[in-house]
Write a protein that holds these residues in place. Sequence first.
Motif, PDB file in Angstrom:
ATOM      1  N   ASN A 316       0.813  -1.218   0.000  1.00  0.00           N
ATOM      2  CA  ASN A 316       0.000   0.000   0.000  1.00  0.00           C
ATOM      3  C   ASN A 316       0.846   1.267   0.000  1.00  0.00           C
ATOM      4  O   ASN A 316       0.317   2.357  -0.239  1.00  0.00           O
ATOM      5  CB  ASN A 316      -0.955   0.012   1.202  1.00  0.00           C
ATOM      6  CG  ASN A 316      -0.229  -0.239   2.510  1.00  0.00           C
ATOM      7  OD1 ASN A 316       1.000  -0.305   2.546  1.00  0.00           O
ATOM      8  ND2 ASN A 316      -0.984  -0.369   3.590  1.00  0.00           N
ATOM      9  N   GLY A 317       2.162   1.147   0.251  1.00  0.00           N
ATOM     10  CA  GLY A 317       3.049   2.304   0.148  1.00  0.00           C
ATOM     11  C   GLY A 317       3.842   2.330  -1.144  1.00  0.00           C
ATOM     12  O   GLY A 317       4.831   3.067  -1.260  1.00  0.00           O
ATOM     13  N   LEU A 318       3.424   1.533  -2.123  1.00  0.00           N
ATOM     14  CA  LEU A 318       4.174   1.430  -3.378  1.00  0.00           C
ATOM     15  C   LEU A 318       4.187   2.735  -4.150  1.00  0.00           C
ATOM     16  O   LEU A 318       5.239   3.172  -4.643  1.00  0.00           O
ATOM     17  CB  LEU A 318       3.567   0.316  -4.239  1.00  0.00           C
ATOM     18  CG  LEU A 318       4.098   0.176  -5.662  1.00  0.00           C
ATOM     19  CD1 LEU A 318       5.585  -0.176  -5.646  1.00  0.00           C
ATOM     20  CD2 LEU A 318       3.313  -0.865  -6.435  1.00  0.00           C
ATOM     21  N   SER A 319       3.033   3.371  -4.302  1.00  0.00           N
ATOM     22  CA  SER A 319       2.956   4.574  -5.134  1.00  0.00           C
ATOM     23  C   SER A 319       3.831   5.702  -4.600  1.00  0.00           C
ATOM     24  O   SER A 319       4.292   6.554  -5.372  1.00  0.00           O
ATOM     25  CB  SER A 319       1.498   5.046  -5.226  1.00  0.00           C
ATOM     26  OG  SER A 319       0.985   5.311  -3.930  1.00  0.00           O
ATOM     27  N   HIS A 320       4.072   5.717  -3.306  1.00  0.00           N
ATOM     28  CA  HIS A 320       4.942   6.746  -2.731  1.00  0.00           C
ATOM     29  C   HIS A 320       6.420   6.400  -2.915  1.00  0.00           C
ATOM     30  O   HIS A 320       7.236   7.266  -3.283  1.00  0.00           O
ATOM     31  CB  HIS A 320       4.616   6.920  -1.243  1.00  0.00           C
ATOM     32  CG  HIS A 320       5.584   7.794  -0.508  1.00  0.00           C
ATOM     33  ND1 HIS A 320       5.613   9.176  -0.672  1.00  0.00           N
ATOM     34  CD2 HIS A 320       6.571   7.512   0.387  1.00  0.00           C
ATOM     35  CE1 HIS A 320       6.566   9.692   0.079  1.00  0.00           C
ATOM     36  NE2 HIS A 320       7.163   8.695   0.742  1.00  0.00           N
ATOM     37  N   ASN A 321       6.791   5.145  -2.677  1.00  0.00           N
ATOM     38  CA  ASN A 321       8.202   4.763  -2.717  1.00  0.00           C
ATOM     39  C   ASN A 321       8.718   4.554  -4.131  1.00  0.00           C
ATOM     40  O   ASN A 321       9.934   4.575  -4.341  1.00  0.00           O
ATOM     41  CB  ASN A 321       8.399   3.473  -1.909  1.00  0.00           C
ATOM     42  CG  ASN A 321       8.269   3.696  -0.414  1.00  0.00           C
ATOM     43  OD1 ASN A 321       9.199   4.152   0.252  1.00  0.00           O
ATOM     44  ND2 ASN A 321       7.098   3.391   0.131  1.00  0.00           N
ATOM     45  N   ILE A 322       7.818   4.337  -5.101  1.00  0.00           N
ATOM     46  CA  ILE A 322       8.280   4.130  -6.474  1.00  0.00           C
ATOM     47  C   ILE A 322       8.943   5.385  -7.022  1.00  0.00           C
ATOM     48  O   ILE A 322       9.785   5.308  -7.941  1.00  0.00           O
ATOM     49  CB  ILE A 322       7.105   3.685  -7.371  1.00  0.00           C
ATOM     50  CG1 ILE A 322       7.624   3.122  -8.694  1.00  0.00           C
ATOM     51  CG2 ILE A 322       6.164   4.856  -7.624  1.00  0.00           C
ATOM     52  CD1 ILE A 322       8.321   1.815  -8.573  1.00  0.00           C
ATOM     53  N   GLN A 323       8.612   6.540  -6.452  1.00  0.00           N
ATOM     54  CA  GLN A 323       9.195   7.786  -6.936  1.00  0.00           C
ATOM     55  C   GLN A 323      10.677   7.881  -6.617  1.00  0.00           C
ATOM     56  O   GLN A 323      11.433   8.557  -7.337  1.00  0.00           O
ATOM     57  CB  GLN A 323       8.444   8.982  -6.325  1.00  0.00           C
ATOM     58  CG  GLN A 323       6.936   8.950  -6.528  1.00  0.00           C
ATOM     59  CD  GLN A 323       6.549   8.979  -7.990  1.00  0.00           C
ATOM     60  OE1 GLN A 323       7.263   9.565  -8.835  1.00  0.00           O
ATOM     61  NE2 GLN A 323       5.421   8.361  -8.324  1.00  0.00           N
ATOM     62  N   ASP A 324      11.108   7.219  -5.542  1.00  0.00           N
ATOM     63  CA  ASP A 324      12.519   7.278  -5.146  1.00  0.00           C
ATOM     64  C   ASP A 324      13.374   6.255  -5.881  1.00  0.00           C
ATOM     65  O   ASP A 324      14.608   6.344  -5.844  1.00  0.00           O
ATOM     66  CB  ASP A 324      12.651   7.029  -3.638  1.00  0.00           C
ATOM     67  CG  ASP A 324      11.911   8.068  -2.814  1.00  0.00           C
ATOM     68  OD1 ASP A 324      11.754   9.204  -3.307  1.00  0.00           O
ATOM     69  OD2 ASP A 324      11.476   7.745  -1.688  1.00  0.00           O
ATOM     70  N   ALA A 325      12.770   5.277  -6.514  1.00  0.00           N
ATOM     71  CA  ALA A 325      13.527   4.201  -7.165  1.00  0.00           C
ATOM     72  C   ALA A 325      14.096   4.661  -8.493  1.00  0.00           C
ATOM     73  O   ALA A 325      13.538   5.531  -9.187  1.00  0.00           O
ATOM     74  CB  ALA A 325      12.629   2.990  -7.362  1.00  0.00           C
ATOM     75  N   THR A 326      15.230   4.041  -8.871  1.00  0.00           N
ATOM     76  CA  THR A 326      15.820   4.269 -10.189  1.00  0.00           C
ATOM     77  C   THR A 326      15.662   3.056 -11.097  1.00  0.00           C
ATOM     78  O   THR A 326      15.623   3.200 -12.322  1.00  0.00           O
ATOM     79  CB  THR A 326      17.318   4.606 -10.056  1.00  0.00           C
ATOM     80  OG1 THR A 326      17.980   3.542  -9.360  1.00  0.00           O
ATOM     81  CG2 THR A 326      17.511   5.901  -9.276  1.00  0.00           C
TER      82      THR A 326
END
Length: 447
Positions: A316-326
Amino acid sequence: MPSSEPPPVADSPKLETPTTTEAPKLSGAELKKQKQAEKAARRAQAIQGKQAAVPAVATPAQNNEAQKGGKSQQKRRGSTAGLGVPIRSKTPVVAPVPVVPKKEDKTVEFFRHLYKPRMTSIAGASKDVHPAVLALGLQMSNYTICGSCARLVATLQAFKRVIESYTTPPGNSLTRHLTSHVLSPQIEYLASCRPLSISMGNAIRWLKLEISKVDINTPDTIAKAELCDAIDIFIRERVTFADQVIASSAAEKIRDGDVILTYAKSSIVQRALVKAHEEGRRFRVIVVDSRPLHEGRHLAAALAEIGIEVKYCLINGLSHNIQDATKVMLGAHAMMSNGRLFSRIGTALVAMEANEADKPVLVLCETIKFTERVALDSIVHNEIAPADELVIPGGALEKWGDMKKLQLCNPMYDVTPADYLNMIITESGNVPPTSVPVLHRLGNESQ
């Protein structure tokens, strides 16, 4: 002088007095009537014995009637019901059976064809199943051995022990008897514990092919040794060496400062991250996890133990943390012939979020997991796990079985469209999803 002798008396016939009085002879009709009366009396006496609980009051009229002919008794039998005489009933009186409320069917109709009961104990297993296979089935059923490659290796090692303990019966050949009479019960038992993975199916087909190639004149000792050596070579080439090549190739894609996002736990992804860390690259990892298995916890703990900076979150926190991924690195349960990824449920959501955020998605997969099947959705082919695995003790769904019109479905896998995948990293090279059927065909030709 007259004579004093009496005059002679004439002889009179002697009458014999009967000592016993004979019973008057009865006619045939009277005998028949008497037998019927006796039979009716015995029948009435038997009925009274069976129904002793019903008080029977005999009247003189009824006694006279019982002594009369059977026809008159049969005619009047129905009219004696009110006089307390028990009458044989045509239909026995059955006590009412308590109505048990029917248990509601909790099967989700849309996935009914996928529901299969799991065997969670050795009770009911065939006597032909080897003890090593019995233990393996239970380990797979309770997720002690989880993951496509781990199950594949464990299955081949168990089959190796089966082959080592095998003895060809007299009048049979190893080639014909081993597959049908020995391996088949082992495969059926494993499938009853958990559905076979794609890689397990490919390995079983390869093993059957190897058995069919054994010369009929080869002694059993030599044939079994050759089969065991072939199994060791297969595991070494298709799994061990393949993982090493894939891990080295994937580690080269990681640069200093990268943030690698991965989902659940994949042994090959873990090996690639560890190799990149051993080569001195500095990067961070975001592990996205989901219920009910929480496989990502083990991956996050293993990476943190060797010094890699790890962030753990649920899906459920995917949409937030995907922004930090490369980069996004995913494992695979199987690669379908149309280039779609068949993996742990939630993988499709991660790939779609990455595509929306314009992040490259890399899939690490051995060619033993390739299949000629085509998947358009995760409905036709899937594995449904027990719904109770979704229930949290003390939670709102703890007694979901008693809630009317409530159904839980726990599918294990989903299908990710090829449009959301950028690269498939295999031991044969890095290819786009459209090249999966080519590599699969080349792998089959080399066997």
